[in-house]
Design an enzyme around this catalytic site. Structure first.
Site, PDB file in Angstrom:
ATOM      1  CE  LYS A 158     -26.458  23.780  52.076  1.00  0.00           C
ATOM      2  NZ  LYS A 158     -26.240  24.334  53.430  1.00  0.00           N
ATOM      3  CB  SER A 215     -27.399  29.617  47.343  1.00  0.00           C
ATOM      4  OG  SER A 215     -28.811  29.545  47.444  1.00  0.00           O
ATOM      5  CD  GLU A 221     -26.829  19.101  58.635  1.00  0.00           C
ATOM      6  OE1 GLU A 221     -26.618  20.076  57.862  1.00  0.00           O
ATOM      7  OE2 GLU A 221     -25.921  18.469  59.173  1.00  0.00           O
TER       8      GLU A 221
END
Length: 400
Positions: free
Chosen positions: A89, A377, A111
């Site tokens: 991210k 991830s 969010e």
């Protein structure tokens, strides 16, 4: 069929910008500003410097020999879990905070589901000295409380959202409502390849550093710059977009994406949008959506807070419809088993999101010489309690 949207932000019939009138100027300003900013030499220089010195890129491409032997292939793990903040991210939030600063915004909202995007947003806001407010479903606040405390430590205000299923979709809706109330000074850092154009394109471009690195890392390690298969988990689709970005037009590469099956695609408790969704509009984009016959959004159910979304990024909707990507639904029990399996066999504790990708290996067929790259991830620190609560699902790996 590729990864570039048309001038209106459509990938085939999916995409676009369906926003309320009050947000029209915000979205069009961003549409006009984003390419000149991210294609400028000053942006590229600062972005890549931060990825190197702050995030810790390039992330390693690790040859997972034991797991590869088990599944009969040459398996390589793209270790996004080793980035600063623990997931992919941060690649995106670094880029978007630089855009926000360039556009003169002073307040940032985001969010978050599993909390990794929230942490990554709070991190870059602390780095740049910007006000930060995060919207997170109350259900996720409870199951990801460590990430909530990390965000607060970083100076962010966390707003628990108590509408609907109180998960990621509801957090997105609340963030958009806030944006409508503060259009002048606020930049909305979207965490995945979803939302109105240009967000799906922005996030895919920011995450494309993943496949950019895979190309030269494979060249170094196996003597060619492409794998036979790419594997990633997909919720909104950011790590998946980054993993496949530079390979979409390369037909030599098979692409397998794992979405969250929950209790099963034949039940009402699933988040497998590409298996169970139909065309509709969600959070400003036309895409595949899990919805009722009269267009009401259904609640998504999965053990994974980061895959708990009833839609899918428009790029992924188009690639799945065209047949370029193969979509596998991974149920909760399969993901928990795979998470324990990777932990025990390679000493890598994956996020439950990433464990869905690991579980895909059991549903694929390989030749011994096939080169498989699987993106981990995020790391599983945030999910240890969930793994422990569900260790009965982990078969022989849960017996301790």
């Amino acid at each position: 069929m590729g990864n570039q949207p048309d001038e209106n932000g459509f990938y085939g019939s999916f995409g676009g910008a369906y926003v309320p009138e009050i947000l029209y100027k915000c979205v069009t300003d961003l549409q006009q500003a984003y390419l000149p900013i991210i294609e400028s030499e000053s942006f590229k220089k600062e972005y890549h410097q931060l990825l190197k010195d702050y995030v810790g890129r390039p992330s390693p491409l690790y040859h997972a020999r034991r797991m590869g032997e088990k599944y009969g292939c040459r398996l390589y793990l793209k270790r996004e879990d080793l980035n600063h903040t623990g997931a992919h991210k941060i690649n995106n939030t670094i880029g978007q905070i630089l855009m926000a600063r360039q556009m003169g915004k002073t307040r940032v909202i985001a969010e978050t589901g599993a909390g990794q995007h929230g942490v990554a947003t709070a991190t870059v806001c602390a780095l740049m000295g910007m006000q930060c407010e995060i919207f997170m479903g109350a259900t996720d606040v409870e199951r990801q409380h460590v990430n909530v405390e990390r965000m607060r430590m970083l100076g962010a205000t966390v707003h628990p959202v108590t509408t609907g299923n109180m998960t990621l979709s509801d957090a997105c809706s609340q963030a958009i409502r806030d944006w409508c109330s503060h259009p002048q000074d606020t930049f909305y850092i979207v965490g995945s390849t979803m939302g109105p154009h240009p967000y799906p394109d922005i996030v895919a471009r920011m995450q494309s550093v993943i496949s950019e690195e895979i190309k030269w890392q494979l060249q170094e390690q196996v003597g060619r710059d492409y794998p036979d298969y790419l594997v990633a988990c997909v919720g909104g689709g950011s790590n998946a977009a980054g993993t496949i970005y530079h390979y979409i037009e390369d037909e030599r590469v098979g692409i397998y994406l794992a979405e969250a099956g929950g209790h099963g695609i034949d039940t009402d408790y699933t988040a497998a949008t590409m298996h169970c969704g139909t065309e509709g509009i969600i959070h400003g984009s036309r895409t595949l959506v899990m919805q009722t016959d009269d267009g009401q959004i259904k609640e998504a159910f999965t053990i994974s807070a980061g895959l708990d979304y009833p839609g899918i990024g428009p790029m992924h909707a188009q690639l799945a419809r065209s047949g370029r990507t193969n979509i596998l639904a991974i149920n909760d029990d399969e993901a928990i088993y795979a998470g324990y399996e990777l932990t025990r066999m390679e000493g890598v504790i994956p996020a439950i999101e990433s464990a869905h990708a690991v579980a895909a290996l059991a549903k694929m067929k390989f030749e011994p010489d096939d080169v498989v790259v699987l993106t981990v991830s995020g790391r599983g620190d945030k999910d240890v309690e969930t793994f422990l609560k569900n260790k009965a699902l982990a078969g022989e790996y849960g017996e301790f």
